[in-house]
Motif scaffolding. Structure first.
Motif, PDB file in Angstrom:
ATOM      1  N   PRO A 251       0.822  -1.020   0.066  1.00 51.64           N
ATOM      2  CA  PRO A 251       0.041  -0.020  -0.032  1.00 51.64           C
ATOM      3  C   PRO A 251       0.873   1.340   0.091  1.00 51.64           C
ATOM      4  N   TYR A 252       0.541   2.103  -0.897  1.00 51.59           N
ATOM      5  CA  TYR A 252       1.568   3.315  -0.937  1.00 51.59           C
ATOM      6  C   TYR A 252       1.561   4.295   0.177  1.00 51.59           C
ATOM      7  N   CYS A 253       0.539   4.342   1.106  1.00 50.65           N
ATOM      8  CA  CYS A 253       0.507   5.034   2.059  1.00 50.65           C
ATOM      9  C   CYS A 253       1.322   4.524   3.144  1.00 50.65           C
ATOM     10  N   LEU A 318     -10.456  -1.905  -5.851  1.00 47.30           N
ATOM     11  CA  LEU A 318     -10.097  -1.057  -4.927  1.00 47.30           C
ATOM     12  C   LEU A 318     -10.872  -1.100  -3.570  1.00 47.30           C
ATOM     13  N   CYS A 322     -10.339   2.708   0.626  1.00 47.80           N
ATOM     14  CA  CYS A 322      -9.279   3.585  -0.471  1.00 47.80           C
ATOM     15  C   CYS A 322     -10.152   4.766  -1.219  1.00 47.80           C
ATOM     16  N   CYS A 325      -9.261   8.228  -1.484  1.00 46.12           N
ATOM     17  CA  CYS A 325      -7.578   8.526  -1.475  1.00 46.12           C
ATOM     18  C   CYS A 325      -7.033   9.144  -2.942  1.00 46.12           C
ATOM     19  N   ASP A 327      -4.159   9.100  -3.986  1.00 44.42           N
ATOM     20  CA  ASP A 327      -3.308   8.402  -4.389  1.00 44.42           C
ATOM     21  C   ASP A 327      -3.521   7.024  -5.020  1.00 44.42           C
ATOM     22  N   SER A 328      -4.896   6.986  -5.194  1.00 39.08           N
ATOM     23  CA  SER A 328      -5.413   5.689  -5.483  1.00 39.08           C
ATOM     24  C   SER A 328      -5.245   5.618  -7.179  1.00 39.08           C
ATOM     25  N   CYS A 331      -1.879   3.559  -6.956  1.00 36.76           N
ATOM     26  CA  CYS A 331      -1.896   2.522  -5.655  1.00 36.76           C
ATOM     27  C   CYS A 331      -3.148   1.690  -5.794  1.00 36.76           C
ATOM     28  N   GLY A 333      -4.146  -0.397  -3.308  1.00 36.27           N
ATOM     29  CA  GLY A 333      -4.785  -0.713  -1.972  1.00 36.27           C
ATOM     30  C   GLY A 333      -3.859  -1.890  -1.572  1.00 36.27           C
ATOM     31  N   LEU A 353      -2.948  -3.281   6.474  1.00 39.28           N
ATOM     32  CA  LEU A 353      -3.721  -2.078   6.466  1.00 39.28           C
ATOM     33  C   LEU A 353      -4.626  -2.221   7.950  1.00 39.28           C
ATOM     34  N   TRP A 358      -6.835   4.613   8.372  1.00 40.72           N
ATOM     35  CA  TRP A 358      -6.877   4.878   6.976  1.00 40.72           C
ATOM     36  C   TRP A 358      -6.925   6.398   6.949  1.00 40.72           C
ATOM     37  N   GLN A 359      -6.282   6.806   5.834  1.00 44.58           N
ATOM     38  CA  GLN A 359      -6.142   8.179   5.478  1.00 44.58           C
ATOM     39  C   GLN A 359      -7.637   9.001   5.690  1.00 44.58           C
TER      40      GLN A 359
HETATM   41  S1  SF4 Z   1      -5.241   4.568   1.176  1.00 45.90           S
HETATM   42 FE1  SF4 Z   1      -5.383   2.885  -0.166  1.00 45.90          FE
HETATM   43  S2  SF4 Z   1      -5.071   3.706  -2.292  1.00 45.90           S
HETATM   44 FE2  SF4 Z   1      -4.463   5.331  -0.807  1.00 45.90          FE
HETATM   45  S3  SF4 Z   1      -2.325   4.901  -0.678  1.00 45.90           S
HETATM   46 FE3  SF4 Z   1      -3.375   3.685   0.947  1.00 45.90          FE
HETATM   47  S4  SF4 Z   1      -3.674   1.742   0.279  1.00 45.90           S
HETATM   48 FE4  SF4 Z   1      -3.165   3.072  -1.485  1.00 45.90          FE
END
Ligand code: SF4
Ligand code: SF4
Length: 359
Positions: A251-253, A318, A322, A325, A327-328, A331, A333, A353, A358-359
């Motif tokens: 996951p990018y985050c 996805l 996410c 997000c 950044d999706s 990414c 997820g 995750l 979560w963001q």
């Molecule tokens: S919230 Fe989901 S889509 Fe965004 S960077 Fe994290 S894993 Fe990837």
């Protein structure tokens, strides 16, 4: 700049060929789905040497320019050398753009052999040399190697093969699965592999699946530890002028904005887009981590319309967490098959995750 793409076909450029269900190690992190608890993954008759030849010829004619031989342990497949020799004699069409023009070349497929190294011998090394095969050997730790392979030998045995391969001019990859048990020696493990002559490093994070499901608690990494682990590997790679990659997308985050110079860390699932898997009995899966059998290779055209395959090719997976997000776009997820195994569906959250905000 040269851009590569396979000959026109709906198939990805890389076919991962699981030669056999059998293995001579009992790695506790093994994600082969047929080693999972309860035996839910059906094991059927393995394809014969002549059936594999037919499959390889078909895949090459459909634009698969890279063939990766794995298992189980591929060296346990009776006739593996004959199968590899056959594959090396195939022709594939590679279409590249050069100076803005499309150029078509007929070449031999690029071959990869992924082994645990236990029954490596000079004949196999000679075969790799003869056909320019990239040899990937599994090295899950140094001191912890016997623990991870359940007494399957010692790291020194594998390091010796990296040395011999270097002398023989065979390019090699050290396949290193990082777990909670070996993370303390990851710096040493990567250094030892490179020092022994491994050309590149392929890191995999432990993911729940296969036999690994029996050992999930003792092997699962803390997500917070991952960026530092990757940075330390990147540092070694930079110091040694080598490169590596992470094979199981993250996951990018989770990377918290961390960047790497010599280590490629992907956040986009490449299953069914860049590669796919043909299992020992001929059933296709989107990824080696996947438990979902799709069409049989004898009916490969059906794959195009297979709903599960299409979810991967259209990236329709996805997680809802996410959804907002930004950044999706870069990414997916995290790993979609690890999510499937641990959460029940391919749009479940990546297991890493689950414990994070979560963001
Ligand atoms: S919230 Fe989901 S889509 Fe965004 S960077 Fe994290 S894993 Fe990837
Ligand atoms: S399912 Fe996708 S993200 Fe997971 S290991 Fe396979 S290719 Fe990577």
């Amino acid at each position: 700049m040269t851009e590569r793409r396979p000959a026109p076909s709906f198939l990805p450029a890389t076919a991962v060929l699981e030669m056999t269900y059998k293995c001579n190690h009992e790695c506790i992190f093994c994600s082969c789905p047929w080693f999972a608890p309860q035996g839910e993954f059906t094991v059927e008759r393995e394809m014969s040497v002549s059936e594999w030849k037919h499959v390889i010829s078909k895949l090459c004619s459909m634009g698969c320019v890279n063939l990766a031989f794995t298992g189980g342990e591929p060296l346990l497949k009776k006739g593996i050398e004959e199968i590899i020799e056959f594959a090396a004699g195939q022709k594939v069409e590679l279409i590249e753009t050069e100076d803005g023009k499309l150029v078509s070349r007929i070449i031999a497929p690029k071959l990869f052999l992924l082994s645990n190294g236990k029954i490596m011998d000079n004949n196999i090394l000679g075969l790799c040399r003869k056909h320019n095969i990239n040899l990937s050997l599994s090295l899950p730790g140094l001191e912890t190697y016997p623990d991870h392979t359940c007494g399957g030998g010692y790291a020194d045995d594998i390091l010796a093969w990296f040395r011999l391969a270097k002398e023989a001019g065979v390019t090699t990859t050290a396949g290193i699965t990082i777990t909670k048990k070996n993370q303390h020696e990851i710096f040493e493990t990567v250094s030892a592999a490179l020092f022994a002559g491994a050309d590149t490093i392929l890191l995999n994070r432990f993911m729940p699946g296969g036999r690994g499901l029996f050992h999930e608690k003792e092997l699962s990494l803390q997500p917070e530890a991952i960026p530092d682990l990757l940075s330390s590997v990147d540092e070694i790679l930079q110091n040694s002028g080598r490169t590596g990659s992470v094979g199981t997308e993250l996951p990018y985050c989770l990377l918290q904005g961390r960047t790497f110079k010599n280590l490629t860390v992907g956040a986009r699932c490449s299953a069914a887009l860049d590669f796919f898997v043909v299992g020992p009995s001929g059933y296709i899966r989107v990824c080696n981590h996947s438990t979902k059998r799709l069409e049989h290779v004898s009916e490969i055209e059906k794959l195009k319309m297979n709903p599960y395959w299409r979810r991967f090719t259209f990236k329709d997976y996805l997680p809802k967490q996410c959804g907002n997000c930004r950044d999706s776009i870069i990414c997916d997820g995290g790993c979609r098959e690890a999510a499937h195994i641990s959460g029940g569906s391919i749009d479940s959250p990546d297991p890493l995750l689950k414990s994070m905000e979560w963001q």
